[in-house]
Design a protein around this motif. Structure first.
Motif, PDB file in Angstrom:
ATOM      1  N   LYS A   1      32.066 -25.462 -34.451  1.00  0.00           N
ATOM      2  CA  LYS A   1      31.375 -25.052 -33.217  1.00  0.00           C
ATOM      3  C   LYS A   1      32.240 -25.259 -31.971  1.00  0.00           C
ATOM      4  CE  LYS A   1      28.981 -29.486 -32.922  1.00  0.00           C
ATOM      5  NZ  LYS A   1      29.556 -30.196 -31.803  1.00  0.00           N
ATOM      6  N   THR A   2      33.077 -26.295 -31.995  1.00  0.00           N
ATOM      7  CA  THR A   2      33.873 -26.578 -30.790  1.00  0.00           C
ATOM      8  C   THR A   2      34.789 -25.409 -30.467  1.00  0.00           C
ATOM      9  OG1 THR A   2      33.875 -28.830 -31.617  1.00  0.00           O
ATOM     10  CG2 THR A   2      35.194 -28.399 -29.659  1.00  0.00           C
ATOM     11  N   ALA A   3      35.462 -24.892 -31.496  1.00  0.00           N
ATOM     12  CA  ALA A   3      36.345 -23.745 -31.249  1.00  0.00           C
ATOM     13  C   ALA A   3      35.517 -22.544 -30.804  1.00  0.00           C
ATOM     14  CB  ALA A   3      37.135 -23.421 -32.510  1.00  0.00           C
TER      15      ALA A   3
ATOM     16  N   ARG B   1      42.215 -29.069 -26.016  1.00  0.00           N
ATOM     17  CA  ARG B   1      43.649 -29.147 -25.709  1.00  0.00           C
ATOM     18  C   ARG B   1      44.482 -28.435 -26.780  1.00  0.00           C
ATOM     19  NH1 ARG B   1      43.425 -35.086 -23.699  1.00  0.00           N
ATOM     20  NH2 ARG B   1      42.997 -34.707 -21.491  1.00  0.00           N
ATOM     21  N   ARG B   2      44.078 -28.613 -28.043  1.00  0.00           N
ATOM     22  CA  ARG B   2      44.831 -27.955 -29.121  1.00  0.00           C
ATOM     23  C   ARG B   2      44.746 -26.437 -28.988  1.00  0.00           C
ATOM     24  NH1 ARG B   2      44.074 -29.965 -34.975  1.00  0.00           N
ATOM     25  NH2 ARG B   2      41.878 -29.428 -34.747  1.00  0.00           N
ATOM     26  N   LEU B   3      43.539 -25.959 -28.648  1.00  0.00           N
ATOM     27  CA  LEU B   3      43.361 -24.514 -28.541  1.00  0.00           C
ATOM     28  C   LEU B   3      44.009 -23.968 -27.268  1.00  0.00           C
ATOM     29  CD1 LEU B   3      39.699 -24.382 -29.836  1.00  0.00           C
ATOM     30  CD2 LEU B   3      41.698 -23.462 -30.993  1.00  0.00           C
TER      31      LEU B   3
ATOM     32  N   GLY C   1      46.378 -23.426 -38.406  1.00  0.00           N
ATOM     33  CA  GLY C   1      45.853 -23.249 -39.762  1.00  0.00           C
ATOM     34  C   GLY C   1      44.444 -22.675 -39.784  1.00  0.00           C
ATOM     35  N   TYR C   2      44.001 -22.120 -38.669  1.00  0.00           N
ATOM     36  CA  TYR C   2      42.680 -21.473 -38.629  1.00  0.00           C
ATOM     37  C   TYR C   2      42.874 -20.031 -39.090  1.00  0.00           C
ATOM     38  CZ  TYR C   2      41.090 -25.273 -35.528  1.00  0.00           C
ATOM     39  OH  TYR C   2      40.765 -26.465 -34.980  1.00  0.00           O
ATOM     40  N   GLU C   3      42.722 -19.829 -40.407  1.00  0.00           N
ATOM     41  CA  GLU C   3      43.060 -18.511 -40.934  1.00  0.00           C
ATOM     42  C   GLU C   3      41.976 -17.484 -40.700  1.00  0.00           C
ATOM     43  OE1 GLU C   3      44.219 -19.367 -44.892  1.00  0.00           O
ATOM     44  OE2 GLU C   3      46.075 -20.321 -44.182  1.00  0.00           O
TER      45      GLU C   3
HETATM   46  P1  AMP Z   1      33.755 -28.930 -35.241  1.00  0.00           P
HETATM   47  O1  AMP Z   1      32.550 -28.419 -35.950  1.00  0.00           O
HETATM   48  O2  AMP Z   1      34.019 -28.178 -33.999  1.00  0.00           O
HETATM   49  O3  AMP Z   1      33.696 -30.416 -35.036  1.00  0.00           O
HETATM   50  O4  AMP Z   1      35.046 -28.614 -36.163  1.00  0.00           O
HETATM   51  C1  AMP Z   1      35.269 -29.211 -37.415  1.00  0.00           C
HETATM   52  C2  AMP Z   1      36.725 -29.137 -37.831  1.00  0.00           C
HETATM   53  O5  AMP Z   1      37.071 -27.828 -38.271  1.00  0.00           O
HETATM   54  C3  AMP Z   1      37.709 -29.479 -36.723  1.00  0.00           C
HETATM   55  O6  AMP Z   1      38.635 -30.398 -37.246  1.00  0.00           O
HETATM   56  C4  AMP Z   1      38.390 -28.169 -36.388  1.00  0.00           C
HETATM   57  O7  AMP Z   1      39.705 -28.384 -35.973  1.00  0.00           O
HETATM   58  C5  AMP Z   1      38.298 -27.395 -37.684  1.00  0.00           C
HETATM   59  N1  AMP Z   1      38.153 -25.928 -37.521  1.00  0.00           N
HETATM   60  C6  AMP Z   1      37.451 -25.265 -36.585  1.00  0.00           C
HETATM   61  N2  AMP Z   1      37.517 -23.933 -36.757  1.00  0.00           N
HETATM   62  C7  AMP Z   1      38.278 -23.719 -37.852  1.00  0.00           C
HETATM   63  C8  AMP Z   1      38.721 -22.540 -38.557  1.00  0.00           C
HETATM   64  N3  AMP Z   1      38.358 -21.319 -38.169  1.00  0.00           N
HETATM   65  N4  AMP Z   1      39.494 -22.726 -39.636  1.00  0.00           N
HETATM   66  C9  AMP Z   1      39.852 -23.961 -40.034  1.00  0.00           C
HETATM   67  N5  AMP Z   1      39.475 -25.116 -39.434  1.00  0.00           N
HETATM   68  C10 AMP Z   1      38.696 -25.001 -38.353  1.00  0.00           C
END
Ligand code: AMP
Length: 493
Positions: free
Chosen positions: A81-83, A120-122, A50-52
């Protein structure tokens, strides 16, 4: 969500040429992941998750990180930031080579756990990638075994990683990506020397990515010592002020803790975090709330790892109404759909206040943050007003009345109840196995997917949330039936 606009500042003029062009944007002006050099499998996985489109911090940092450059990014939990760093380190990883190729250093266990889950999800798109969490508070035996079985990525706290390096259970000689996550918090917690010791054991030609909510002096020192011509990404307007309503209530020492119950009965939130400045205050408040019939749990540094896992699972799956926490313990917590934040004590640090209230009002939802202040905390309130550049808005405590029909709604109970199953990742249990057991006809009539909430599998046990009305029967069904073809022991928490 409080995804603010991000901007790249080039602090390494000689290397700008590597940044080819700005990523393309879609019809809404959002940045598409497809503009990045990512594999089709990764792009498909992002879509499934769902990361559009990219968040601003991802749009600004991913082109730099994927180009192999060092990076200092200003980002907090909730910004995505994690992604941003996970996609970069996964792209470089060779799954067929069983060596630790990437390491993420985090200030706390909770953050490390969350980072591991997100990686792990990524990583699902790729071959079998092994991610191991290495934090203190648990025996090293399991971590040693996981490392011996081969790990591609390690995520952990500096102390435990240093310990495993010293005892030669961990080798970082093949590392190509180092991430320092919430670097400001690690410095606050006095980890500078530990970080230095760990980083010295990694190859010089690695890529280093540093993420930090703020830029205290120590960050520059870290960058100077351990980074090569880093690009700096800054984020403007870090707080989504407009989605969070802030209310202040004046209290006295004698009625401060009682006010929390009044607030809960007045606003009737499903999920609340109540921040206290000390562990003692946390414990006192939890005892009081439990005595008043609320489902409340404490989260602070004295808890054993297993108890922390249990508390966090219950809060995240909506079977605990109130999490009573200190700042350090709650750092990095990523709870979606938090209705209310209560500052039981005012924090003397205005920046901490902003972090606390920023936990609600996520994902564009509105949120409410209530602060209880006594006369002798007015100095701290003043600092918060200055920091936020906004006056505090005061409400009267005696206007807090139970809402609902005739003012009586009964006890505020969480919608879900947690069933704990003995057995987790070690027994190779997956969420689908538990869901299968509950929706099958084994051991009792089947339940629908809608009656079952979050399923969290930890190393040794599994937590499954079920609707309150079916809790006991669902627990009996699990005990009578089979999970993954085996009998299990389940109990209600
Ligand atoms: P974080 O700042 O890394 O802790 O991420 C916050 C939340 O946003 C986490 O639940 C991620 O899974 C979600 N997330 C990260 N990148 C995206 C994205 N591009 N679109 C939608 N959700 C996201």
């Amino acid at each position: 969500m409080d995804y603010a606009r991000a901007a790249t500042k080039n602090v390494a003029p000689r290397r700008t040429s590597q940044l080819k062009s700005a990523p393309s944007t879609d019809n809404w002006g959002m940045t598409a992941f497809s503009s990045l050099p990512l594999s089709p499998a990764t792009l498909a996985n992002l879509q499934q998750l769902g990361y559009e489109s990219m968040t601003p911090i991802q749009a600004a940092s991913l082109p730099v990180a994927l180009a192999g450059q060092d990076l200092i990014a200003q980002a907090k939990t909730g910004s995505g930031k994690t992604a941003a760093f996970a996609l970069a380190l996964l792209t470089k990883l060779n799954p067929r080579w069983f060596a630790v190729q990437a390491m993420v250093l985090c200030p706390t266990r909770e953050l490390a756990d969350q980072v591991t889950v997100e990686i792990r999800r990524l990583a699902r798109a790729e071959e079998n990638i092994k991610v191991v969490t290495l934090c203190g508070g648990v025996a090293t035996r399991g971590q040693r075994a996981s490392l011996e079985n081969g790990a591609h990525i390690v995520v952990g706290t500096p102390g435990r990683i240093m310990d495993l390096l010293e005892r030669e259970y961990l080798s970082l000689e093949n590392l190509n990506t180092l991430v320092l996550d919430e670097a400001d918090r690690m410095l606050d917690m006095g980890f500078f020397d530990d970080i230095a010791t760990v980083v010295k054991q990694t190859p010089k030609e690695r890529q280093t990515l540093l993420f930090s909510a703020t830029y205290p002096e120590g960050i520059e020192k870290l960058a100077k010592q351990f980074m090569r011509e880093p690009q700096q990404i800054t984020v403007k307007a870090a707080v989504a002020e407009n989605t969070i309503e802030q209310r202040f209530y004046e209290v006295e020492r004698s009625n401060r803790l009682d006010t929390v119950g009044l607030l809960l009965n007045h606003f009737r939130p499903v999920s609340t975090i109540a921040f206290c400045n000390t562990k003692a205050q946390c414990n006192e408040l939890v005892t009081l709330l439990q005595g008043q019939g609320f489902v409340a749990q404490a989260l602070h540094g004295d808890l054993e790892q297993r108890d922390r896992d249990q508390v966090l699972a219950q809060f995240a799956n909506r079977s605990c109404s109130v999490l009573v926490a200190t700042d350090v313990a709650s750092r990095g917590l990523d709870v979606k759909e938090l209705d209310l934040v209560i500052n039981v004590d005012i924090t003397p640090d205005a920046e901490v206040h902003v972090h606390r209230i920023g936990r609600t009002g996520r994902a564009g939802q509105s949120g409410l943050a209530v602060s209880l202040a006594s006369m002798n905390e007015m100095g701290s309130v003043g600092k918060i007003e200055q920091y936020q550049n906004a006056p505090s808005v005061w409400f009267k405590r005696d206007e807090l009345t139970p809402t609902g029909e005739n003012g009586k709604l009964g006890r505020l109970l969480p919608p879900m109840v947690t069933v704990q199953i003995a057995g987790g990742r070690k027994e190779k249990i997956r969420p689908g196995d538990v869901l299968g057991a509950l929706t099958s006809t084994d051991g009792g009539p089947p339940y629908t997917r809608e009656q079952i909430g979050k399923i969290a599998v930890t190393e040794y046990c599994t937590f499954v949330a079920v609707e309150r009305s079916i809790a006991k029967d669902a627990c009996d069904k699990l005990n009578a039936g089979k999970v993954k073809g085996k009998s299990v022991r389940a109990r209600l928490l």
